[in-house]
Scaffold this active site. Sequence first.
Site, short mmCIF file in Angstrom:
data_model
loop_
_atom_site.label_atom_id
_atom_site.label_comp_id
_atom_site.label_asym_id
_atom_site.label_seq_id
_atom_site.Cartn_x
_atom_site.Cartn_y
_atom_site.Cartn_z
N ASP A 67 0.81 -1.22 0.00
CA ASP A 67 0.00 0.00 0.00
C ASP A 67 0.85 1.27 0.00
O ASP A 67 2.06 1.22 0.20
CB ASP A 67 -0.97 0.01 1.20
CG ASP A 67 -0.34 -0.58 2.47
OD1 ASP A 67 0.89 -0.57 2.60
OD2 ASP A 67 -1.10 -1.05 3.33
N ASN A 135 -7.90 -2.65 14.36
CA ASN A 135 -9.28 -2.92 13.92
C ASN A 135 -9.35 -4.16 13.02
O ASN A 135 -10.38 -4.45 12.43
CB ASN A 135 -9.86 -1.70 13.20
CG ASN A 135 -9.09 -1.34 11.93
OD1 ASN A 135 -8.16 -2.06 11.53
ND2 ASN A 135 -9.46 -0.26 11.28
N HIS A 137 -7.53 -4.71 10.23
CA HIS A 137 -7.23 -4.53 8.80
C HIS A 137 -5.95 -5.26 8.40
O HIS A 137 -5.06 -5.47 9.22
CB HIS A 137 -7.21 -3.05 8.38
CG HIS A 137 -6.05 -2.24 8.86
ND1 HIS A 137 -6.16 -0.91 9.19
CD2 HIS A 137 -4.73 -2.54 9.04
CE1 HIS A 137 -4.97 -0.45 9.55
NE2 HIS A 137 -4.09 -1.42 9.48
N GLU A 142 -9.82 -2.09 5.17
CA GLU A 142 -10.43 -1.73 6.44
C GLU A 142 -11.72 -2.53 6.66
O GLU A 142 -12.36 -2.97 5.68
CB GLU A 142 -10.78 -0.23 6.44
CG GLU A 142 -9.56 0.70 6.34
CD GLU A 142 -8.89 0.96 7.69
OE1 GLU A 142 -8.72 0.00 8.48
OE2 GLU A 142 -8.51 2.11 7.93
C1 F6R Z 1 1.25 -1.33 6.16
C2 F6R Z 1 -0.01 -2.08 6.25
C3 F6R Z 1 -0.81 -2.07 7.52
C4 F6R Z 1 0.04 -2.27 8.76
C5 F6R Z 1 -0.83 -2.23 10.00
C6 F6R Z 1 -0.01 -2.37 11.27
O1 F6R Z 1 1.87 -1.54 4.91
O2 F6R Z 1 -0.40 -2.65 5.30
O3 F6R Z 1 -1.77 -3.08 7.44
O4 F6R Z 1 0.70 -3.50 8.67
O5 F6R Z 1 -1.53 -1.04 10.05
O6 F6R Z 1 0.80 -1.23 11.41
P1 F6R Z 1 1.88 -1.15 12.58
O7 F6R Z 1 2.87 -2.22 12.32
O8 F6R Z 1 2.47 0.22 12.44
O9 F6R Z 1 1.12 -1.37 13.85
#
Ligand code: F6R
Length: 254
Positions: A67, A135, A137, A142
């Site tokens: 992403d 959450n 995701h 999401e």
């Molecule tokens: C980032 C991504 C997100 C993160 C997730 C956890 O490329 O795809 O799904 O892996 O938001 O983020 P952290 O590791 O910062 O808690």
Amino acid sequence: MPALRVFPDEQSGAVYAAAVMDRVMQARRSPVFGLATGSTQIPLYRQLVRMHRQGLSFATVTTINLDEYVGLSTQSPGSFSAYMERNFFRHVDIPPGARHLPQGDAPDLAAECLRYDALLSTHRLDLQLLGIGINGHIGFNEPSTSLSLKTHVVALQDETILRNSSDFPDGSNVPRQAITVGLQSIFAARTILLLAFGRDKAEAVAESVCGQVRTSCPASLLQLHPRVTYVLDAAAAGRLPDAGRLLALEEAAW
Ligand code: F6R
């Protein structure tokens, strides 16, 4: 049910995940990795950089990130592109043309999503790295009443924006939209490694592993993939029924 590996701390989880990636690199002539960003992945990238300094080459690797924030250029310090450069790419020997991220400042976002899906359709992912949002995701898919299969532009939820705000300390606006790959390309990966560290991930981890498969917890869909491993520290595993036994197993093996 995903396989679960529970480590005493994130560092030993990262060492395990890096060893899995190393095995993939030894087994495949041109390995393709789906990469993630976020604070969870940093110990893993550090470990991979350490292994590179000890002689592991990434010269035949292709990477495709999950992403990127909409509106940010590759130069913008808060972009995932800049994160990858800082934490991984500039330290290893992946050829620049073999590193892929969605272009957050593409003038035509719909065309950019199509371009990314075309890229994914010609590169089967040997391994997809994932983090998990509090959450539930994965990527930036999401929670919702329905989930998109293809790469798409997503409106980030308030709790995601709040958590991401620490990456924008200079007061610049935290992006409210992202381009994310959809579930189809995540599911097309031969193997998936989901990393989660810390107590604030425990609920999402437990829900996605033991809860019902549902679009309101996108990670729960991973229960349907045949080769998923969760790499957890003790805190992130804290709400799994078997956490203590799994940790003891891991400690006995090390
Ligand atoms: C980032 C991504 C997100 C993160 C997730 C956890 O490329 O795809 O799904 O892996 O938001 O983020 P952290 O590791 O910062 O808690």
